[in-house]
Design a protein around this motif. Structure first.
Motif, PDB file in Angstrom:
ATOM      1  N   ALA A 113       0.829  -1.208   0.000  1.00 17.45           N
ATOM      2  CA  ALA A 113       0.000   0.000   0.000  1.00 17.45           C
ATOM      3  C   ALA A 113       0.865   1.261   0.000  1.00 17.45           C
ATOM      4  O   ALA A 113       0.540   2.256  -0.659  1.00 17.45           O
ATOM      5  N   PHE A 114       1.980   1.220   0.734  1.00 16.31           N
ATOM      6  CA  PHE A 114       2.875   2.377   0.805  1.00 16.31           C
ATOM      7  C   PHE A 114       3.443   2.706  -0.574  1.00 16.31           C
ATOM      8  O   PHE A 114       3.477   3.870  -0.991  1.00 16.31           O
ATOM      9  N   THR A 115       3.881   1.679  -1.302  1.00 18.38           N
ATOM     10  CA  THR A 115       4.470   1.943  -2.620  1.00 18.38           C
ATOM     11  C   THR A 115       3.418   2.344  -3.647  1.00 18.38           C
ATOM     12  O   THR A 115       3.740   3.022  -4.625  1.00 18.38           O
ATOM     13  N   ASP A 116       2.167   1.934  -3.451  1.00 16.79           N
ATOM     14  CA  ASP A 116       1.097   2.416  -4.328  1.00 16.79           C
ATOM     15  C   ASP A 116       0.954   3.934  -4.225  1.00 16.79           C
ATOM     16  O   ASP A 116       0.659   4.614  -5.209  1.00 16.79           O
ATOM     17  N   LYS A 117       1.189   4.447  -3.039  1.00 13.79           N
ATOM     18  CA  LYS A 117       0.994   5.880  -2.799  1.00 13.79           C
ATOM     19  C   LYS A 117       2.253   6.698  -3.048  1.00 13.79           C
ATOM     20  O   LYS A 117       2.190   7.804  -3.603  1.00 13.79           O
TER      21      LYS A 117
END
Length: 439
Positions: free
Chosen positions: A296-300
């Motif tokens: 989720a962090f890398t999606d953002k």
């Protein structure tokens, strides 16, 4: 009339369940084999030296990984031509069937030299099907997820891989604890493999009800699917090379945490079986727990800076793990093991998404199958064998760090040269951009 948005959500959830259930079975098999390697070695590779039997068992384990690229070369192009769903069903049948067959094989005592040959053949079939699964299932999940959600969505493939290995380990170790080593060596080592039959039927039922990914169906309706994906994929040489080298660390650290760590603690550091089992399960669950957060962090915030920081820390943590081994006690070994496990979970959380974003839909399954399976074979499946061999020839229990740190350095170099232009935007032209091919 149904709500289109709700229908889309239901289809996406069903797709994720079907994809991850089959992925869990694949890694359940690897988990069972890894945890039962000692018994399998003694049953099929008879030797007066237990280390030699274990090495032979790990060699058979590694061989299945070297067959994976061939499976990828077969199933990857098939998925790009006829669809992800049909290919996933074919791979699942082959994987589940061969796992059950392994549990039915006669041993060396009853069949002689033919027994290890049959074992190797079955492991090759398993490797062939697993090699075909990875490119297809990653494409399937990433295409259902769409832009902005691929990191979180595809990380669940890694979560189920870890859980599959843990399930295999739990079954194998639970039976050993209940029945004892003698009964396990006699016949009970077969049971965990036979359990794959009902698991396979459940996953097959789910996959038969799936629809193909929206991106592939759109490509198919437009008549733009590739007629020769294996030839076309080489127009994307730079993307293939980047995936290959970025996955190098992913492969080695995966099998360090989930396979070799247990053997290292039990056979090299002489930790008791209870401590070894507890540490492996805690480390593995910790890795799986952090994966959704990393995805989720890398999606953002983006994949490259995250992977560079985590990859650097993971490489240093692996060095720490092995260099402190000569004086390690269960109390002092826990911290470096947990550091490696958590950093593995964070690094692996977005590598599948990264692979899918470097290749276009029309050759995505083929590209991932080609670029992923080779480093997994060389740096992943062979990691326990290489590590055991290094210790045996050098007499130095810290020597595996040479191998693991080297894989980290290779991946970090690839991440340094990764450019924004290397990413393929959803809906972009399905042809290789200028500069996609390496000189």
């Amino acid at each position: 009339m149904g709500n289109p948005a709700q229908d889309t959500v239901r289809k996406r959830r069903r797709a994720f369940l079907g994809a991850t259930s089959g992925h869990l079975i694949e890694w359940y098999d690897y988990g069972v084999y890894g945890f039962l390697a000692v018994y399998i070695g003694q049953a099929f590779f008879v030797s007066d030296d237990p280390t030699t039997s274990l090495l032979a068992s790990f060699a058979a384990f590694a061989l299945s990984f070297f067959i994976r690229p061939l499976g990828g070369l077969f199933f990857g192009p098939l998925a790009d031509k006829i669809g992800r769903r049909k290919t996933l069903i074919m791979a699942l049948v082959m994987m589940s069937g061969s796992t059950v067959l392994l549990g039915l094989l006669p041993t060396y005592a009853s069949l002689g030299i033919a027994a290890p040959i049959l074992l190797i053949l079955v492991r090759c079939v398993q490797g062939f099907s697993a090699g075909g699964e990875i490119g297809t299932v990653t494409s399937f999940i990433s295409e259902y997820a769409g832009p902005g959600r691929r990191g979180f969505a595809t990380c669940w493939l890694m979560v189920t891989a870890v859980l599959g290995l843990l399930l295999g380990g739990a079954v194998a170790n639970g039976m050993t604890w209940v029945l004892g080593a003698e009964v396990m060596q006699d016949w009970a080592w077969r049971v965990p493999f036979l359990i794959a039959a009902p698991l396979g039927f459940i996953s097959m039922y789910i996959r038969l009800k799936l629809e193909d990914s929206p991106e592939f169906l759109a490509l198919q309706r437009a008549g733009q699917t590739s007629r020769a994906p294996l030839r076309e994929v080489w127009q994307w040489k730079r993307a293939i090379a980047l995936v290959f080298f970025i996955i190098t660390l992913h492969s080695s650290i995966f099998y360090l945490v989930l396979t070799f760590a247990s053997t290292y603690m039990a056979k090299i550091l002489k930790f008791d079986s209870g401590t070894t089992l507890l540490y492996v399960f805690v480390a593995s669950f910790s890795a799986a727990f952090v994966m959704p957060f990393g995805g989720a962090f890398t999606d953002k915030y983006g994949r490259k800076p995250f992977l560079m920081v985590i990859g650097t820390l993971a490489t240093l943590a692996m060095f720490w793990l092995f260099k402190m081994a000569p004086t390690a006690t269960p109390a002092t070994f826990f911290a470096p093991l947990m550091a490696v496990a958590i950093l593995f979970g964070l690094y692996a959380s977005s590598t599948y998404a990264l692979m899918s974003e470097l290749l276009p839909t029309r050759i995505r399954s083929t590209g991932i199958a080609v670029a992923y399976n080779v480093p997994v074979a060389v740096f992943g499946g062979s990691a326990p064998l290489i590590s055991t061999w290094l210790i045996k020839v050098t007499g130095d229990i810290t020597s595996p760090w040479y191998f693991y740190v080297a894989t980290g350095v290779v991946s970090l170099i690839a991440l340094v040269v990764l450019r924004k232009e290397d990413f393929v935007a959803s809906g972009s032209p399905q042809v290789a951009p200028a500069g996609a091919a390496l000189a």
